[in-house]
Design a protein around this motif. Structure first.
Motif, mmCIF file in Angstrom:
data_model
loop_
_atom_site.group_PDB
_atom_site.id
_atom_site.type_symbol
_atom_site.label_atom_id
_atom_site.label_comp_id
_atom_site.label_asym_id
_atom_site.label_seq_id
_atom_site.Cartn_x
_atom_site.Cartn_y
_atom_site.Cartn_z
ATOM 1 N N SER A 24 0.833 -1.207 0.000
ATOM 2 C CA SER A 24 0.000 0.000 0.000
ATOM 3 C C SER A 24 0.864 1.253 0.000
ATOM 4 N N LEU A 27 2.582 1.605 -3.420
ATOM 5 C CA LEU A 27 1.643 2.122 -4.420
ATOM 6 C C LEU A 27 1.422 3.615 -4.226
ATOM 7 N N ALA A 28 1.271 4.032 -2.969
ATOM 8 C CA ALA A 28 1.022 5.443 -2.680
ATOM 9 C C ALA A 28 2.212 6.307 -3.064
ATOM 10 N N THR A 162 -5.513 3.764 -1.565
ATOM 11 C CA THR A 162 -4.913 2.524 -2.062
ATOM 12 C C THR A 162 -5.746 1.309 -1.674
ATOM 13 N N GLU A 172 -2.824 -5.608 -1.427
ATOM 14 C CA GLU A 172 -2.442 -4.575 -0.460
ATOM 15 C C GLU A 172 -3.130 -4.851 0.871
#
Length: 220
Positions: A24, A27-28, A162, A172
């Motif tokens: 997560s 991805l962020a 996310t 995630e």
């Protein structure tokens, strides 16, 4: 009610939750970095005097900000392959979150640009700097200082977004929690621990952003 809390199943799979949290955050971070680059370009377009720059920038911001991010996620994952653009689930989500964050960050950066006195641009031109040098060396650094409080809230919000990657089975944090919940039937325990991880991470992001804000603050 007869329900007894038992966190054993959650602790057995805690490493799975942590790997989901790490994904997560990854991805962020990637999406926000790409989105910040997009947002900065769009913000300069929005504050320019060129109609050819302003119109597409306004269309992009208006469309993206008025669409639910879940719709964008599902469109990118299911519809884009039908149009010849095939991306795996992680890349398609990064694409969506980058475009989504770019639209919101463009508005944050635009407000920051408008807060900078125009005299700075004139001063830069007077000493022989080009427009690009003025933007990169003077305008952008000052603008970033001005928008840090708003930027912090936006980054936290995008981190929480996310969780929508679970809709396309990206492993995630939310997806990991849902899997543990389905396998163990410990609904309350699973989501209590997952919520605590989200809250702790958001507090950490806020603390880091406050530290950065203090370090970049202009002396008084």
């Amino acid at each position: 009610m007869g329900y007894t809390l038992n966190f054993a199943a959650v602790w057995r799979n805690f490493d799975f939750l942590l790997s989901g949290l790490a994904l997560s955050l990854g991805l962020a971070v990637i999406s926000i970095l790409i989105g910040a680059a997009i947002g900065l370009v769009v913000a300069f377009a929005l504050t320019s005097k060129s109609r050819f720059a302003i119109v597409p920038a306004r269309v992009y911001v208006t469309v993206i900000r008025n669409l639910p991010i879940l719709v964008l996620v599902l469109f990118a994952f299911f519809a884009l392959p039908q149009m010849g653009l095939r991306l795996d689930k992680i890349k398609s989500f990064v694409l969506v979150l980058s475009l989504y964050s770019g639209a919101y960050l463009a508005e944050v950066f635009r407000a920051g640009l408008l807060s900078i006195p125009r005299g700075l641009t004139e001063a830069g031109l007077a000493i022989g700097l080009t427009g690009m040098q003025i933007r990169s060396s003077i305008i952008a650094p000052l603008m970033l200082r001005n928008v840090l409080p708003s930027l912090s809230s936006t980054i936290i919000s995008l981190f929480k977004d996310t969780s929508l990657a679970a809709a396309i089975a990206v492993p995630e944090l939310t997806f990991a929690a849902r899997k543990i919940n389905v396998e163990s039937f410990r609904v309350i325990e699973t989501w209590m621990v997952t919520s605590a991880l989200y809250v702790a991470t958001c507090f950490l992001i806020a603390a880091v952003m406050r530290f950065v804000e203090r370090r970049l603050a202009l002396p008084r």
